[in-house]
Design an enzyme around this catalytic site. Structure first.
Site, mmCIF file in Angstrom:
data_model
loop_
_atom_site.group_PDB
_atom_site.id
_atom_site.type_symbol
_atom_site.label_atom_id
_atom_site.label_comp_id
_atom_site.label_asym_id
_atom_site.label_seq_id
_atom_site.Cartn_x
_atom_site.Cartn_y
_atom_site.Cartn_z
ATOM 1 N N SER A 188 3.286 -9.173 -6.931
ATOM 2 C CA SER A 188 3.433 -8.060 -7.864
ATOM 3 C C SER A 188 2.829 -8.395 -9.226
ATOM 4 C CB SER A 188 4.919 -7.678 -7.965
ATOM 5 O OG SER A 188 5.085 -6.459 -8.642
ATOM 6 N N HIS A 190 7.389 -3.496 -0.894
ATOM 7 C CA HIS A 190 6.941 -4.290 -2.028
ATOM 8 C C HIS A 190 7.667 -5.627 -2.144
ATOM 9 C CE1 HIS A 190 4.830 -4.862 -5.754
ATOM 10 N NE2 HIS A 190 5.956 -5.036 -6.428
ATOM 11 N N ASP A 204 4.108 -1.141 1.684
ATOM 12 C CA ASP A 204 4.275 -1.180 0.233
ATOM 13 C C ASP A 204 3.722 0.101 -0.387
ATOM 14 O OD1 ASP A 204 4.476 -1.756 -2.457
ATOM 15 O OD2 ASP A 204 3.361 -3.631 -2.368
#
Length: 357
Positions: A155, A331, A298
């Site tokens: 991320s 995610h 995601d």
């Protein structure tokens, strides 16, 4: 599955590094900039066996082992880092760095401004990702690291990995950006405004000068619940909490626990640091090999962005490999689903580790 026998690191602890008079890219100066971090393994005498682990937007630097400061919970990449694991601490010295401006021990808006002897609050200087990475470079220099085998992280940590590749191309052999992109959203300014407006609904907000009051924990908890759901927490908790009401209660508890440790201003500081972030124009500077990992489910960084990223890397002459993680956890998949991509990470790092003295 990763069948090689492995072991956990055990107990780890927070460490701290302070930079006096840290100058930011815009010319402003932080009188003191402290970074919290953890380390695993040992640095080789030549200082060239290090790996830097970077963390996500609302995460911490606790990447492996069990840290009493984090409730003795295993680190976010515990399945990937340790003796015999893909990021093998028998061979590698691993530094997991907290971001400047984040919570969990680094200098942020809650820190005391020496000029006013009050918390910085909304007066905290405007950081950019290049500043976060520059502070990490100074930390590594202080630790005696002369060269990095890799920079890896999910991320927001992936943003940092790409920034490392373009800012310090001769210092690193590889990057492993996971569930991320080499650019920030073009809507970052709108996201920043929306986040500030959301925090302002909390009675404790006071324009970001809430220290000593309730510190916006109600708003933070609700924001965290929404974030966890967007990151795929419901799929992750479904096996343990099949009943929707029990699952919702568990998510709320997780969110409240996080809010107790997080400073609301950090959401704005780190979001603001993304304004204008885009490493693609500098891809031709990259010398590191790239392992780019996205997750099938995601919603934030869907696999449909991968072809353009890989084409741009190839056009710039970068040696890059793409892997798609088949997981329902979206995610947040990289840590819990480590077994599904550990073999790929091990294979990617193996030739780099083999070169070490």
């Amino acid at each position: 599955m990763d069948t090689i026998e492995t072991a956990d690191i055990g107990v780890v602890e927070d460490r701290f590094f302070t930079i006096p008079e840290f100058r930011l890219g815009d010319g402003s100066v932080l009188p003191e900039a402290t970074i919290a971090y953890e380390t695993y393994g040992r640095l080789a005498p030549d200082g060239r066996n290090a790996v830097l682990i970077t963390h996500g937007y609302t995460g911490s630097h606790h990447a492996a082992g069990r840290n009493p400061a984090n409730g003795n919970q295993p680190g976010s990449w515990n399945g990937l880092i340790g003796p015999g694991k893909p990021i093998d601490t028998d061979r590698l010295f691993v530094v997991a760095s907290n971001m400047l401006g984040s919570s969990f021990g680094s200098t942020n808006a809650a820190s005391i401004n020496p000029k006013t002897r009050q918390p910085y609050g909304p007066d905290f200087p405007n950081l950019a990702i290049r500043d976060i990475v520059a502070a990490q470079k100074m930390l590594l220099d202080r630790l005696g690291v002369r060269h990095l085998v890799a920079v890896a992280g999910p991320s927001y940590g992936g943003y940092q990995a790409f920034q490392w590749a373009v800012a310090y191309p001769d210092f690193i052999d590889a990057i492993v950006p996971v569930n991320t992109a080499p650019w920030a959203s073009v809507n970052t300014d709108k996201q920043l405004a929306a986040m500030e407006a959301r925090l302002a609904t909390d009675p404790d907000w006071n324009g970001g000068r809430y220290y000593g009051s309730g510190e916006c924990k109600a708003a933070l908890t609700e924001i965290r619940i929404e974030t966890l759901k967007r990151y795929g927490i419901e799929a992750s908790l479904a096996p343990r909490y099949p009943e929707p009401a029990a699952r919702e209660a568990a998510i709320r508890q997780l969110a409240a626990n996080w809010a107790d440790k997080w400073d609301a201003n950090s959401l704005l500081i780190l979001r603001r640091a993304l304004l204008g972030f885009d490493t693609r124009p500098d891809f031709d500077k990259i010398k590191a090999k790239v392992l780019y990992v996205l997750c099938r489910t995601d919603a934030l960084f869907p696999p449909k962005i991968a072809p353009a990223v890989m084409q741009a890397l190839e056009a710039a002459g970068v040696a890059a490999r793409y892997f798609e993680l088949d997981s329902e956890l979206g995610h947040s998949s990289s840590g819990p689903e480590h077994a599904k991509w550990s073999p790929v990470l091990r294979e990617f790092l193996a030739p780099l580790i083999a070169k070490l003295a």
